[in-house]
Every structure is written in structure tokens, then in C-alpha cells.
Scaffold this active site. Structure first.
Site, PDB file in Angstrom:
ATOM      1  N   LYS A 113       0.864  -1.186   0.000  1.00  0.00           N
ATOM      2  CA  LYS A 113       0.000   0.000   0.000  1.00  0.00           C
ATOM      3  C   LYS A 113       0.899   1.235   0.000  1.00  0.00           C
ATOM      4  O   LYS A 113       1.907   1.265   0.724  1.00  0.00           O
ATOM      5  CB  LYS A 113      -0.890  -0.049   1.243  1.00  0.00           C
ATOM      6  CG  LYS A 113      -1.876   1.083   1.389  1.00  0.00           C
ATOM      7  CD  LYS A 113      -2.760   0.878   2.628  1.00  0.00           C
ATOM      8  CE  LYS A 113      -3.781   1.981   2.782  1.00  0.00           C
ATOM      9  NZ  LYS A 113      -4.715   1.737   3.921  1.00  0.00           N
ATOM     10  N   SER A 120      -9.424   1.910   3.141  1.00  0.00           N
ATOM     11  CA  SER A 120      -8.560   2.620   2.221  1.00  0.00           C
ATOM     12  C   SER A 120      -7.548   1.719   1.514  1.00  0.00           C
ATOM     13  O   SER A 120      -6.879   2.167   0.586  1.00  0.00           O
ATOM     14  CB  SER A 120      -7.781   3.700   2.985  1.00  0.00           C
ATOM     15  OG  SER A 120      -6.953   3.099   3.980  1.00  0.00           O
ATOM     16  N   SER A 165      -9.956  -0.182   7.257  1.00  0.00           N
ATOM     17  CA  SER A 165      -9.341  -0.051   5.930  1.00  0.00           C
ATOM     18  C   SER A 165      -8.686  -1.315   5.395  1.00  0.00           C
ATOM     19  O   SER A 165      -8.308  -1.360   4.221  1.00  0.00           O
ATOM     20  CB  SER A 165      -8.310   1.080   5.938  1.00  0.00           C
ATOM     21  OG  SER A 165      -8.935   2.325   5.986  1.00  0.00           O
TER      22      SER A 165
END
Lengths: 458, 64
Positions: free
Chosen positions: A76, A151, A175
């Protein structure tokens, strides 16, 4: 066929597949699919092939480091990566190239992973899905008009589509677990303190957790074991002995609590999601567990404490940029951060006083239970263009309670809804029972048959 | 749900925080702020006991 990490590790160990071959397969899938999925914002092909060749050399020499040696993964883009751009998916940090790896990135590197690149995120893990950033938002591989949740949006999409075999996520209000649910993969938010956050762009430090997403709970266990461990540089890191990850515990006699009011009354979920939770409970009963109902404080109370905490802490991190160059954020994040700027010191402290009460009441209500079960998302993925800036304020989410408590929580796919998209359950344990939570997820996946079905085109 | 602040009061609140937004976004935020105020009311009702301690950086505790 896209192997799981466990399968690929066995094939590599048996010299039946080369890490280079495995990496080239992933790169080919990225080339074919990333244009529509937007899961990667940066593909590091040269680095990946160099990592893969090094792993292959160890394979040939009989010197593999372990089960992650030669496994293609992605990070990420809030995880700092030495010499590789780390932007938080934001214009604020476009072009930023850190000199060091995040502690968890270094741990995976030392375990021998192959780094394929950096994965899309909601802006600074809070603002999305946004269409006004330097990179587009990730799309759901089950239907590219649909939302991935966030996210850790790129990781969820990339794992589901087989662009990577696993990847990193972060979880401040859900997330990791949200994208895992809507993309039909597994993802665990570990116990607070298990994984270092050093080198990960923060969102709200008392709620931030680092963790993995992968196709199965078993793969999450392999990835988490390699991420976990004390880090003196992270004040939230716990100095404890390493956890065990035995995925074959006896479920007989285990007590499982269903937090029915979360998903039936506090925020009613879809029929398919409810059916998945009930079927999961039936599987646990079949395996010898005892299932009963448990009542925690309401989702509304958890969400009030959670969002006030998150908003205030996020504002504190971003206030300088919000005052000096607010237009370099996307509109969604700019608005969400601004909301935190309107809170008072009293509001934040009331949230912390309520948080302590919530934790104490949750421990009391769940005493004697080995595992809790509820929803992770209300249903199948919504259309990405219909997700609003303030969705989190309108309906309470199912995941933030366990950011407040710090308990380990895993999303597992339980089946598919009327639209053909995945639905999921959330399995929650008490602190430091991450291994049992993953074992329960593994048991569920072996019985529910969902791991045999990949998204279209994968 | 709580009522939004008046545009004038909300503009003052934004100015106090040092936040400058495009007018349409500020108006959107004014309505979102009402939702936040509903959450703030939940935090205070019922009130926690007078001596209730906050949970700043916390240790989750418990043993596996």
C-alpha cells in the site's frame, strides 16, 4: 491458475515452480488488467525481477529463507519503500522518494518477498474514492463499476485479481477489513501493538494498525507472522513473545458469540450478508463449537467515539498542510480533514473517556467467548460513483469498534449476493488471539467453498 | 439529527480553525458538521462518571 501463497511456497520449495516464473505471471496479469483496475500506482518491474532472480538462486542452492521467499507482493502506498516513491496517493507527496523501508517492509524484504510495486490507497488512507488525485481510484475486480471500499483499495483489488499473492494494508477504521469484504479476499487487522507502524504514513495513531490482505486466512497468517514483532521505535508496539499461528486447532468446545444487534438492528445488513453469518455459525457448530448471542455497546456509540478520535488525530497530523496548501488534497480528504479541525479539546477527551468505557464493557460482555462474529460490510459493493464524501457519518460501520478496542479482527468471504459480488463476515478475538482468529477463518474457508471462485478475468 | 449551524456561525468556526475552503465545499461541510454534532451528543449522553479516565495510548491487555 493463481496459487495461494501456501501453494506457491510448497511449489517453490519442491522446485516445481521458479519465483521468476511466478513473478512473470503476476507481471503479465498486471499488464493485462491494471489499466482497468488501477490497483497499482507504480509497478517496479525491474526490482521485482531482481528480487525473483535472487530468490531463484536461493531456491537452486537449497537456501530458501522460508515460505515467503520468492512470493510476489505489493505494498500500500503509505508504506515507505527505500528508493521507491511513496506518496500516500496524494499530490501533497507526489515524487517523494524515501531513503528507508518501513519496518514491516524491511521484515518482508528480509523474508525474501518479490516487490511488484506500490498499491493504490484512499488519499492518506482517509480520502476516497477520489477522482481528483494524481492517480485514479482502484476498481473492484468483480465489477469494475463497483467500489473496492478503502482505504487499502489497491491491495484488495490486486489480491482478488491475482495481480499479487498478498499485500500490505493499514486499518484505522476498517481499511483492511472493508476492502477484503468487498473484494472477496481475507484481511486481518491484528491486535494493536503486534505490528510496527514505523515508516507507515499515519492517519490516527491510537487507531492505526498494520496488517496483510491475501486470498486466504492461511496466507494472511503466513504474511502476518513475518510482519509481527516488537519495534522499540513505535510507542504503540508491544514487547511480547512471538504469537503462534497454528491453523489446525480443535474448534470443539470453543465458545463463539454472535454480535447480532450490530448487524440486525444497529445497522441492518443485506440478506446475503446475514445468510453468510448464519451459515458461518452453522459451520462452527458442525465443527463442535458452541454458538451464543453476545451484546456489546451499540454500533452508534462505538462509531461516535471512533470517528471523533480518528478525525481529531488526523487533523493534528495534517493541519499544517490543511492551512498552507489545502487545495493539494483531493476534495474528499480536504472535507474530512476539515471536519476534524472543528472539534474541540473537550470533544476529543470525551471520546477517549467513552473509549475506555467501551473497552471495559466490551471485555465484560465477551468474557468467556473465544471468538465474536458479525458483519464487516452491510452488503455487496456499491457503485463507485455513488459513494459519498460523508458516507461514514451517515451509517455506522462494523469495523471501527475493534480499532477502538485494539482487538484482532479478520474478514472472510462467506459467499456471494444477488448481484454476484462477494459478501463477508468479520471474526473478532480478544487481544493476542490473532492465531486463533486466523485458524477460525481458515476452518470457515475450508468448509464454505468460496476460495475456489475468482473474479471474472482472473 | 442536530441542526446545522447558521452560515455565519459556521464561517466563524472555520475561521477560528484556520480553514479556508471553496464556498461550495464549506457549505457541504456545514451540513456534515451537523452529523458530527449528533455523534458528539452521543458521546455526552449519558455522561461518563465525573472521575472517568480517558484511554489515551492504551494497552489492549489480556493474555492469549
Amino acid at each position: 491458475m493463481i496459487p495461494t501463497i501456501a501453494e506457491a511456497a510448497s511449489l517453490i520449495a519442491a522446485k516445481k515452480v521458479s519465483p521468476v516464473e511466478l513473478t512473470r505471471d503476476c507481471l503479465a496479469r498486471i499488464a493485462a488488467r491494471n489499466g482497468e483496475l488501477n490497483a497499482f500506482i507504480l509497478v517496479t518491474e525491474e526490482r521485482a525481477l531482481a528480487d525473483a532472480r535472487a530468490a531463484e538462486a536461493r531456491q537452486m542452492a537449497g537456501a530458501l529463507k522460508g515460505r515467503l521467499d520468492g512470493i510476489p507482493i505489493g505494498h500500500k502506498d503509505i508504506y515507505t519503500t527505500a528508493g521507491i516513491a511513496t506518496t500516500g496517493h496524494s499530490a501533497q507527496m507526489q515524487g517523494h522518494v524515501p531513503e528507508t523501508d518501513a519496518v514491516t517492509v524491511a521484515k518482508w524484504r528480509e523474508a525474501g518477498v518479490v516487490l511488484l510495486g506500490k498499491l493504490a490507497t484512499h488519499e492518506f488512507a482517509f480520502g476516497g474514492p477520489s477522482f481528483d488525485l494524481p492517480w485514479p481510484p482502484a476498481r473492484n475486480p468483480w465489477d469494475t463499476e463497483r467500489f473496492t471500499a478503502g482505504s487499502s483499495s489497491g491491495t484488495g483489488a490486486a489480491v482478488a485479481a491475482g495481480l499479487v499473492l498478498g499485500g500490505t494494508g493499514s486499518d484505522t477504521g476498517g481499511s483492511i477489513r472493508g476492502p477484503a469484504a468487498l473484494c472477496g479476499v481475507a484481511g486481518i487487522k491484528p491486535t494493536y501493538g503486534l505490528c510496527s507502524r514505523t515508516g507507515i504514513l499515519p492517519l490516527a495513531q491510537t487507531l492505526d494498525h498494520a496488517g496483510p490482505l491475501a486470498w486466504t486466512s492461511e496466507d494472511c497468517a503466513i504474511l502476518l507472522e513475518a510482519m509481527a514483532g516488537h519495534d522499540p521505535a513505535d510507542p504503540g508496539s508491544a514487547d511480547r513473545p512471538a504469537l503462534g499461528f497454528d491453523l489446525a486447532p480443535d474448534m470443539r468446545g470453543r465458545r463463539i458469540g454472535v454480535i447480532r444487534h450490530f448487524h440486525e438492528t444497529d445497522h441492518r445488513v443485506s440478506d446475503a450478508t446475514l445468510r453468510g453469518i448464519e451459515e458461518s455459525c452453522a459451520i462452527f457448530r458442525k465443527l463442535g463449537a458452541e454458538v451464543a448471542e453476545v451484546t456489546l455497546p451499540s454500533l452508534q456509540e462505538f462509531n461516535a467515539a471512533g470517528w471523533v478520535t480518528l478525525s481529531a488525530e488526523a487533523w493534528a497530523i495534517h493541519e499544517t498542510w490543511m492551512r498552507e496548501r489545502p487545495l493539494q488534497y483531493g476534495e474528499f480528504l480536504r472535507g474530512r480533514l476539515a471536519l476534524g479541525g472543528l472539534l474541540s479539546a473537550g470533544d476529543y477527551i470525551q471520546a477517549q473517556r467513552r473509549r475506555r468505557s467501551l473497552i471495559e464493557r466490551s471485555f465484560a460482555a465477551s468474557a468467556g467467548f473465544d471468538l465474536l462474529v458479525t458483519a464487516a460490510q452491510p452488503g455487496e459493493a456499491a457503485k463507485i460513483r455513488e459513494v459519498t464524501k460523508w458516507a461514514s457519518l451517515e451509517k455506522p460501520n462494523f469495523t471501527i469498534p475493534f480499532n477502538l478496542t485494539g482487538w484482532p479482527a479478520l474478514t472472510v468471504c462467506t459467499g456471494f449476493g444477488e448481484g454476484g459480488l462477494p459478501v463477508a463476515a468479520q471474526l473478532v478475538g480478544h487481544p493476542w488471539t490473532d492465531g486463533f482468529v486466523l485458524a477460525a477463518g481458515h476452518a470457515l474457508e475450508r468448509e464454505n467453498g468460496t476460495r475456489g471462485k475468482r473474479p471474472p478475468g482472473a | 439529527m442536530a441542526e446545522p449551524l447558521s452560515p455565519g456561525s459556521f464561517a466563524t468556526l472555520l475561521a477560528q480553525a484556520g480553514i479556508a475552503l471553496p464556498p461550495a465545499e464549506a457549505e457541504d461541510l456545514r451540513h456534515a458538521h451537523a452529523k458530527l454534532m449528533t455523534m458528539l451528543a452521543i458521546l455526552r449522553d449519558p455522561p461518563v462518571p465525573l472521575a472517568a479516565e480517558p484511554a489515551f495510548t492504551f494497552a489492549p491487555g489480556g493474555d492469549a
